[in-house]
Write a protein that holds these residues in place. Structure first.
Motif, PDB file in Angstrom:
ATOM      1  N   LEU A 218       6.860 -23.745   8.339  1.00 22.55           N
ATOM      2  CA  LEU A 218       6.037 -22.914   9.212  1.00 22.55           C
ATOM      3  C   LEU A 218       6.916 -21.893   9.917  1.00 22.55           C
ATOM      4  N   SER A 219       6.439 -20.654  10.000  1.00 23.95           N
ATOM      5  CA  SER A 219       7.218 -19.625  10.691  1.00 23.95           C
ATOM      6  C   SER A 219       6.336 -18.469  11.127  1.00 23.95           C
ATOM      7  N   LEU A 220       6.708 -17.860  12.240  1.00 25.08           N
ATOM      8  CA  LEU A 220       6.129 -16.586  12.670  1.00 25.08           C
ATOM      9  C   LEU A 220       7.193 -15.494  12.675  1.00 25.08           C
ATOM     10  N   THR A 221       8.402 -15.830  12.197  1.00 20.98           N
ATOM     11  CA  THR A 221       9.525 -14.886  12.249  1.00 20.98           C
ATOM     12  C   THR A 221      10.072 -14.589  10.853  1.00 20.98           C
ATOM     13  N   ALA A 222       9.255 -14.751   9.828  1.00 19.41           N
ATOM     14  CA  ALA A 222       9.691 -14.470   8.460  1.00 19.41           C
ATOM     15  C   ALA A 222       9.799 -12.956   8.239  1.00 19.41           C
ATOM     16  N   PRO A 223      10.688 -12.516   7.357  1.00 17.47           N
ATOM     17  CA  PRO A 223      10.694 -11.094   6.982  1.00 17.47           C
ATOM     18  C   PRO A 223       9.339 -10.729   6.371  1.00 17.47           C
ATOM     19  N   PRO A 224       8.848  -9.545   6.611  1.00 21.25           N
ATOM     20  CA  PRO A 224       7.527  -9.173   6.082  1.00 21.25           C
ATOM     21  C   PRO A 224       7.371  -9.425   4.587  1.00 21.25           C
ATOM     22  N   ALA A 225       8.424  -9.178   3.812  1.00 20.58           N
ATOM     23  CA  ALA A 225       8.315  -9.374   2.364  1.00 20.58           C
ATOM     24  C   ALA A 225       8.213 -10.841   1.981  1.00 20.58           C
ATOM     25  N   ALA A 226       8.571 -11.734   2.895  1.00 19.78           N
ATOM     26  CA  ALA A 226       8.524 -13.171   2.611  1.00 19.78           C
ATOM     27  C   ALA A 226       7.284 -13.838   3.181  1.00 19.78           C
ATOM     28  N   ALA A 227       6.444 -13.090   3.901  1.00 21.89           N
ATOM     29  CA  ALA A 227       5.278 -13.682   4.558  1.00 21.89           C
ATOM     30  C   ALA A 227       4.234 -14.104   3.533  1.00 21.89           C
ATOM     31  N   GLY A 228       3.474 -15.101   3.897  1.00 21.32           N
ATOM     32  CA  GLY A 228       2.408 -15.583   3.029  1.00 21.32           C
ATOM     33  C   GLY A 228       2.164 -17.056   3.263  1.00 21.32           C
ATOM     34  N   ALA A 229       1.106 -17.583   2.665  1.00 25.20           N
ATOM     35  CA  ALA A 229       0.732 -18.981   2.847  1.00 25.20           C
ATOM     36  C   ALA A 229       0.399 -19.586   1.500  1.00 25.20           C
ATOM     37  N   GLY A 230       0.643 -20.877   1.379  1.00 21.80           N
ATOM     38  CA  GLY A 230       0.303 -21.564   0.141  1.00 21.80           C
ATOM     39  C   GLY A 230       0.342 -23.066   0.325  1.00 21.80           C
ATOM     40  N   VAL A 231      -0.416 -23.762  -0.506  1.00 22.52           N
ATOM     41  CA  VAL A 231      -0.414 -25.222  -0.545  1.00 22.52           C
ATOM     42  C   VAL A 231      -0.317 -25.638  -2.005  1.00 22.52           C
ATOM     43  N   GLU A 232       0.609 -26.557  -2.279  1.00 27.65           N
ATOM     44  CA  GLU A 232       0.771 -27.090  -3.627  1.00 27.65           C
ATOM     45  C   GLU A 232       0.677 -28.604  -3.585  1.00 27.65           C
ATOM     46  N   LEU A 233      -0.193 -29.168  -4.413  1.00 28.55           N
ATOM     47  CA  LEU A 233      -0.369 -30.614  -4.544  1.00 28.55           C
ATOM     48  C   LEU A 233       0.180 -31.050  -5.886  1.00 28.55           C
ATOM     49  N   ARG A 234       0.818 -32.221  -5.916  1.00 31.01           N
ATOM     50  CA  ARG A 234       1.300 -32.788  -7.172  1.00 31.01           C
ATOM     51  C   ARG A 234       0.875 -34.242  -7.252  1.00 31.01           C
ATOM     52  N   GLY A 235       0.342 -34.633  -8.409  1.00 31.76           N
ATOM     53  CA  GLY A 235      -0.100 -36.005  -8.575  1.00 31.76           C
ATOM     54  C   GLY A 235      -0.509 -36.287  -9.997  1.00 31.76           C
ATOM     55  N   ALA A 236      -1.320 -37.319 -10.157  1.00 31.88           N
ATOM     56  CA  ALA A 236      -1.715 -37.754 -11.497  1.00 31.88           C
ATOM     57  C   ALA A 236      -2.452 -36.666 -12.265  1.00 31.88           C
ATOM     58  N   ALA A 237      -3.148 -35.799 -11.545  1.00 32.64           N
ATOM     59  CA  ALA A 237      -3.899 -34.714 -12.204  1.00 32.64           C
ATOM     60  C   ALA A 237      -3.035 -33.499 -12.499  1.00 32.64           C
ATOM     61  N   GLY A 238      -1.747 -33.578 -12.132  1.00 27.85           N
ATOM     62  CA  GLY A 238      -0.856 -32.451 -12.356  1.00 27.85           C
ATOM     63  C   GLY A 238      -0.589 -31.686 -11.074  1.00 27.85           C
TER      64      GLY A 238
END
Length: 296
Positions: A218-238
């Motif tokens: 989590l950050s509010l001080t990221a460089p603009p080019a690095a900003a963004g959000a994402g969620v990745e799940l890994r499990g039996a379904a891949g």
């Protein structure tokens, strides 16, 4: 439903007031703010009335939408619930467990409905994805990152407010990450670790039910080019990733208002109610305690 708006800051001006004023099933009765001139300006823009006395506004409405710093929100939400008003809240509901708990108790005593505007949960595509992953199960681990550039040296964001500067990314964008992970992976049994990164960046490790783990960056001080959000799940379904898209905050907030109307009408708690907001606050408070210890 007669609704009042508490707050006059950027979020209130850009999202809350326009959506509430345009909603077919809501009557925006008035606006209260900590600065009377700002309340008048916003009320005039949307053809409604400014209020100098918050209790007078509470007496005139059935519900309130709150766009205020979290600990101000918590105090006024207790008063609003006591006046019989349903609550359309912002995240985090408070930055102390005591404040969030007092709000939940007030809502329960008054029998009023509550919905917390966790933005991602009210984006249709994201909401459908969360429900699909929650129904599948079999998850092993997950990672969520919410990186903003609100306080980057080159930025000039209207959301660089004092409370965000004080509490940082953990409290501002941490609720977004938890609002996605909790319904999919289950409740957090323990905050296993937390560490500081550059700026206000934090890394948090969570242990969920059934042995599943997740990590947050989590950050509010990221460089603009690095900003963004994402969620990745890994499990039996891949591997599954939260759909990316340009979320329309106004459309999402309108859906949150719809959810409050439905919860008030049906007298059924919404999944993103004040009690869920309390649970998010408890987890963030535990992470904050670990971060404080790591800083010594």
């Amino acid at each position: 439903m007669r609704i009042g708006l508490l707050g006059t800051g950027p979020w209130a001006r850009m999202v809350h007031a326009p959506v509430l004023a345009a909603h077919d099933e809501l009557d925006l009765v008035g606006v209260w703010g900590r600065r009377a001139e700002a309340a008048k300006e916003l009320a005039d823009r949307h053809g409604t009335r400014p209020y100098d006395d918050v209790d007078a506004l509470l007496a005139d409405v059935d519900a309130v939408a709150v766009a205020l710093p979290p600990d101000v929100q918590a105090q006024l939400a207790v008063r609003a619930a006591g006046a019989g008003c349903h609550l359309l809240l912002d995240k985090p509901v408070a930055t102390t467990v005591a404040g969030a708990r007092a709000m939940v108790r007030a809502a329960e005593r008054a029998g009023v409905a509550s919905v917390v505007f966790f933005t991602t949960r009210f984006v249709p595509e994201a909401d459908a994805w969360i429900a699909e992953q929650a129904g599948g199960g079999g998850w092993f681990t997950a990672h969520a990152e919410w990186l903003g550039d609100v306080f980057h040296a080159e930025g000039d964001s209207p959301f660089g407010t004092p409370w965000r500067g004080e509490k940082g990314a953990l409290w501002d964008v941490g609720p977004h990450a938890l609002s996605v992970l909790l319904p999919v992976l289950g409740d957090v049994r323990r905050v296993s670790a937390a560490a500081h990164g550059p700026g206000d960046t934090v890394h948090v490790v969570l242990a969920h039910a059934d042995g599943v783990s997740s990590t947050l960056t989590l950050s509010l001080t990221a460089p603009p080019a690095a900003a963004g959000a994402g969620v990745e799940l890994r499990g039996a379904a891949g591997v599954r990733r939260l759909p990316q898209g340009d979320a329309d905050a106004g459309r999402a907030f309108a859906r949150a208002a719809d959810a409050l109307l439905g919860a008030a009408r049906d007298a059924r708690p919404h999944p993103c109610d004040a009690a869920f907001g309390l649970r998010v606050t408890e987890i963030l408070a535990d992470a904050e305690t670990l971060l404080a210890g790591a800083a010594r």
